[in-house]
Design a protein around this motif. Structure first.
Motif, PDB file in Angstrom:
ATOM      1  N   LEU A  38     100.766   1.668  23.546  1.00 10.81           N
ATOM      2  CA  LEU A  38      99.697   1.382  24.502  1.00 10.81           C
ATOM      3  C   LEU A  38      98.737   0.371  23.896  1.00 10.81           C
ATOM      4  O   LEU A  38      98.212   0.578  22.802  1.00 10.81           O
ATOM      5  CB  LEU A  38      98.935   2.666  24.839  1.00 10.81           C
ATOM      6  N   GLU A  39      98.511  -0.726  24.607  1.00 11.04           N
ATOM      7  CA  GLU A  39      97.592  -1.767  24.152  1.00 11.04           C
ATOM      8  C   GLU A  39      96.564  -2.027  25.250  1.00 11.04           C
ATOM      9  O   GLU A  39      96.924  -2.234  26.407  1.00 11.04           O
ATOM     10  CB  GLU A  39      98.357  -3.043  23.821  1.00 11.04           C
ATOM     11  N   ALA A  40      95.292  -2.027  24.888  1.00  9.23           N
ATOM     12  CA  ALA A  40      94.219  -2.174  25.864  1.00  9.23           C
ATOM     13  C   ALA A  40      94.202  -3.554  26.506  1.00  9.23           C
ATOM     14  O   ALA A  40      93.801  -3.701  27.668  1.00  9.23           O
ATOM     15  CB  ALA A  40      92.873  -1.885  25.207  1.00  9.23           C
ATOM     16  N   ARG A 171     115.146  -1.628  21.802  1.00 13.19           N
ATOM     17  CA  ARG A 171     115.677  -0.408  21.182  1.00 13.19           C
ATOM     18  C   ARG A 171     115.177   0.843  21.899  1.00 13.19           C
ATOM     19  O   ARG A 171     115.339   1.948  21.388  1.00 13.19           O
ATOM     20  CB  ARG A 171     115.309  -0.386  19.692  1.00 13.19           C
ATOM     21  N   GLY A 172     114.564   0.643  23.061  1.00 22.66           N
ATOM     22  CA  GLY A 172     114.199   1.776  23.903  1.00 22.66           C
ATOM     23  C   GLY A 172     112.733   2.079  24.018  1.00 22.66           C
ATOM     24  O   GLY A 172     112.334   2.955  24.806  1.00 22.66           O
ATOM     25  N   ALA A 173     111.877   1.414  23.261  1.00 21.70           N
ATOM     26  CA  ALA A 173     110.446   1.693  23.335  1.00 21.70           C
ATOM     27  C   ALA A 173     109.869   1.196  24.654  1.00 21.70           C
ATOM     28  O   ALA A 173     110.327   0.201  25.228  1.00 21.70           O
ATOM     29  CB  ALA A 173     109.714   1.024  22.172  1.00 21.70           C
ATOM     30  N   VAL A 174     108.842   1.882  25.122  1.00 19.69           N
ATOM     31  CA  VAL A 174     108.090   1.472  26.308  1.00 19.69           C
ATOM     32  C   VAL A 174     106.820   0.785  25.821  1.00 19.69           C
ATOM     33  O   VAL A 174     106.041   1.371  25.068  1.00 19.69           O
ATOM     34  CB  VAL A 174     107.747   2.679  27.196  1.00 19.69           C
ATOM     35  N   ILE A 175     106.619  -0.464  26.238  1.00 20.72           N
ATOM     36  CA  ILE A 175     105.464  -1.244  25.821  1.00 20.72           C
ATOM     37  C   ILE A 175     104.556  -1.408  27.038  1.00 20.72           C
ATOM     38  O   ILE A 175     104.964  -1.979  28.048  1.00 20.72           O
ATOM     39  CB  ILE A 175     105.874  -2.636  25.297  1.00 20.72           C
ATOM     40  N   ARG A 176     103.334  -0.909  26.944  1.00 21.72           N
ATOM     41  CA  ARG A 176     102.389  -1.003  28.054  1.00 21.72           C
ATOM     42  C   ARG A 176     101.159  -1.780  27.602  1.00 21.72           C
ATOM     43  O   ARG A 176     100.372  -1.291  26.798  1.00 21.72           O
ATOM     44  CB  ARG A 176     101.989   0.395  28.524  1.00 21.72           C
ATOM     45  N   THR A 177     101.039  -3.006  28.087  1.00 22.30           N
ATOM     46  CA  THR A 177      99.849  -3.795  27.782  1.00 22.30           C
ATOM     47  C   THR A 177      98.819  -3.577  28.885  1.00 22.30           C
ATOM     48  O   THR A 177      99.127  -3.058  29.958  1.00 22.30           O
ATOM     49  CB  THR A 177     100.195  -5.290  27.666  1.00 22.30           C
ATOM     50  N   ALA A 464     103.584 -11.776  28.965  1.00 16.25           N
ATOM     51  CA  ALA A 464     102.491 -12.716  29.196  1.00 16.25           C
ATOM     52  C   ALA A 464     101.991 -12.578  30.631  1.00 16.25           C
ATOM     53  O   ALA A 464     102.785 -12.530  31.574  1.00 16.25           O
ATOM     54  CB  ALA A 464     102.953 -14.148  28.948  1.00 16.25           C
ATOM     55  N   ARG A 465     100.673 -12.521  30.786  1.00 16.11           N
ATOM     56  CA  ARG A 465     100.084 -12.400  32.114  1.00 16.11           C
ATOM     57  C   ARG A 465      99.146 -13.534  32.476  1.00 16.11           C
ATOM     58  O   ARG A 465      98.954 -13.835  33.647  1.00 16.11           O
ATOM     59  CB  ARG A 465      99.288 -11.094  32.222  1.00 16.11           C
ATOM     60  N   SER A 466      98.522 -14.130  31.491  1.00 13.54           N
ATOM     61  CA  SER A 466      97.481 -15.126  31.763  1.00 13.54           C
ATOM     62  C   SER A 466      97.759 -16.415  31.023  1.00 13.54           C
ATOM     63  O   SER A 466      98.606 -16.479  30.123  1.00 13.54           O
ATOM     64  CB  SER A 466      96.117 -14.583  31.334  1.00 13.54           C
TER      65      SER A 466
END
Length: 497
Positions: A38-40, A171-177, A464-466
């Protein structure tokens, strides 16, 4: 706010998408754990994209008797070059001798130790040089006649973070930015986490919040295991001060050092400062005193003077240093500590305090080794030192040949474009270049070699979002664009492009 009963808990939830959090996510996912990161904000949006871009042991830390820290970091230089040859490359540094500073014998002895304590195998060793006969001496003031050259490495720091996250995800991790943690609590042997308006649960928690680690501790109802000292490091970027590819380590009258490094082809990167930081972590900027310090450092050493008007860009980050009571911020340890909670406390929490970008992989390995004693899902031993990061599956010494091959395959790319793309994406450049016969095949041309196809890849594969994500972290193309071109990228991404 609860997680639905039919969703199994994660084995490991990591708070913080900087280099340490991404490195731990990669290592743990590769050992079979179900990982959530989880990244803010954006990946590498804080300290991890604001470094001096060096893979180095930290020559100056020898003065503070940090021999273990230097040895560990030196051992990692060639490991990182081997697993990420596209974003890591060797660099030769010139250390001019100033008779008003450290004596020549001390510099020679320090460099000898630097060469011998870290397991150097491939990089060339240090050597004494006559600056009045050396290409690097031409840019310096005439009173610098002697010096030394030695080896360290350069790294694209933000891409290092992103590639660790990409590998973890694959490798299966869930990355939530853009998913800020707002609360966490232990209950029934699990961590229950609220973030981004959602609920998650995990068997263990890793606090990799960098300079915000103590704040995360408090949100989770924990008393911080270590105090942190927040130290701001700032850099300025100016038009290129010299034509060769050597970098400089410049001694300062207050005993600090400042680097001057070839940067992005057309520029020189100058930094860093060490200033205690008491303000917000959300918007960190260089101040007037730091700016004057760096300008003075350059003008003291180089024939060509620079002014505020020459500054093309600045950036600053806040380092999270273990508070060891040092008086001066530059003397505070760059080591790290990884306290793990007691079994009697319930679901484990491991906190990351301190560290430096060069040692991130080793830190992650230590963290996952410690957690493996409490998490049965973590199987097997260390593996990350021998497995390439995405795009790095070619020999470290073959980068020039790889760039030439990419240019031959896509002849519409200029040599500069091919170099940039190869150094950013390695073999994964093919993922968005494949099939292109000319620039038009890559969609809209936004300037400086950035195309619609590259942005689409960064959005789909790298979170990337911005425009800032694209222009200042996953690339530094913002430096090479006009204001109108940068605005064009921002408008395209706001409109959902």
């Amino acid at each position: 706010m609860t997680q639905p009963d039919d969703i199994a808990p994660y084995d490991l939830a990591i708070i913080g998408g900087g280099v340490n959090g991404a490195g731990i996510a990669r290592d743990a996912a590769g050992r079979g754990a179900k990982v959530l990161l989880l990244e803010a904000r954006d990946l590498a949006s804080g300290t991890s994209s604001a470094s001096t871009k060096l893979v180095h042991g930290g020559l100056r830390y020898l003065e503070y008797y940090e021999f273990g820290l230097v040895r560990e970091a030196l051992g990692e230089r060639e490991v990182l070059w081997r697993i990420a040859p596209h974003i890591v490359r060797p660099m030769r540094f010139v250390l001019p001798h100033d008779e008003r500073q450290r004596p020549r014998w001390m510099l020679r002895a320090g460099l000898w130790l630097y060469d011998h304590i870290g397991g150097r195998r491939t990089l060339p060793g240090a050597d004494g040089i006559r600056l009045d006969r050396h290409v690097a001496g031409e840019a310096l003031e005439a009173d610098y006649t002697h010096g030394f050259e030695y080896s360290d490495g350069w790294v694209d720091d933000a891409r290092l973070v992103v590639l660790n996250a990409v590998d973890a995800h694959e490798r299966g991790a869930v990355i939530r930015t853009h998913c800020r943690m707002t609360a966490a609590r232990r209950e029934n042997g699990l961590w229950h986490i609220e973030a981004g308006g959602e609920a998650f649960s995990a068997r263990a928690l890793v606090n990799a919040g960098g300079p915000g680690a103590n704040d995360i501790d408090r949100l989770a109802g924990l008393v911080p295991a270590r105090g942190l000292r927040r130290v701001r490091g700032s850099h300025i970027v100016v038009p290129r001060l010299f034509e060769h590819e050597y970098a400089y380590l410049l001694q300062q009258p207050d005993t600090r050092i400042v680097f001057a490094i070839p940067y992005e082809g057309d520029f020189t990167l100058i930094g860093t400062t060490d200033a205690d930081h008491s303000g917000s972590l959300e918007d960190v900027h260089i101040d007037a005193r730091e700016t004057e310090y760096l300008l003075a450092a350059v003008n003291r050493s180089f024939r060509r003077d620079v002014t505020r008007n020459d500054i093309a860009w600045t950036y600053s980050g806040v380092r999270a240093l273990v508070d060891d009571g040092s008086g001066r911020p530059e003397a505070a340890t760059r080591g790290y500590e990884l306290p793990l909670s007691d079994e009697a406390d319930g679901a484990p929490v491991l906190s990351v305090y301190g560290g430096k970008i060069t040692s991130y992989r080793h830190l992650a390995e230590e963290a996952v080794d410690a957690l493996s004693k409490r998490l049965p899902a973590l199987r097997g031993g260390p593996w990350t030192s021998k497995t390439a990061l995405p795009g790095g599956d070619f020999a470290a010494t073959e980068q020039p040949a790889f760039i030439a091959e990419l240019n031959a395959r896509y002849p519409f790319l200029s040599p500069a474009d091919a170099t940039r793309i190869a150094r950013a994406y390695g073999t994964r450049a093919e993922w968005w270049l494949e099939g292109a016969k000319n620039w038009d095949d890559l969609g809209i041309d936004f300037g400086a070699g950035l195309t619609e196809a590259e942005i689409a890849y960064l959005q789909e594969a790298e979170w990337a979002r911005s425009a800032e994500d694209v222009l200042w972290r996953r690339s530094k193309l913002g430096l090479h664009m006009s204001g109108a071109e940068r605005d064009g990228v921002a408008a395209f991404m706001r409109e959902g492009g």
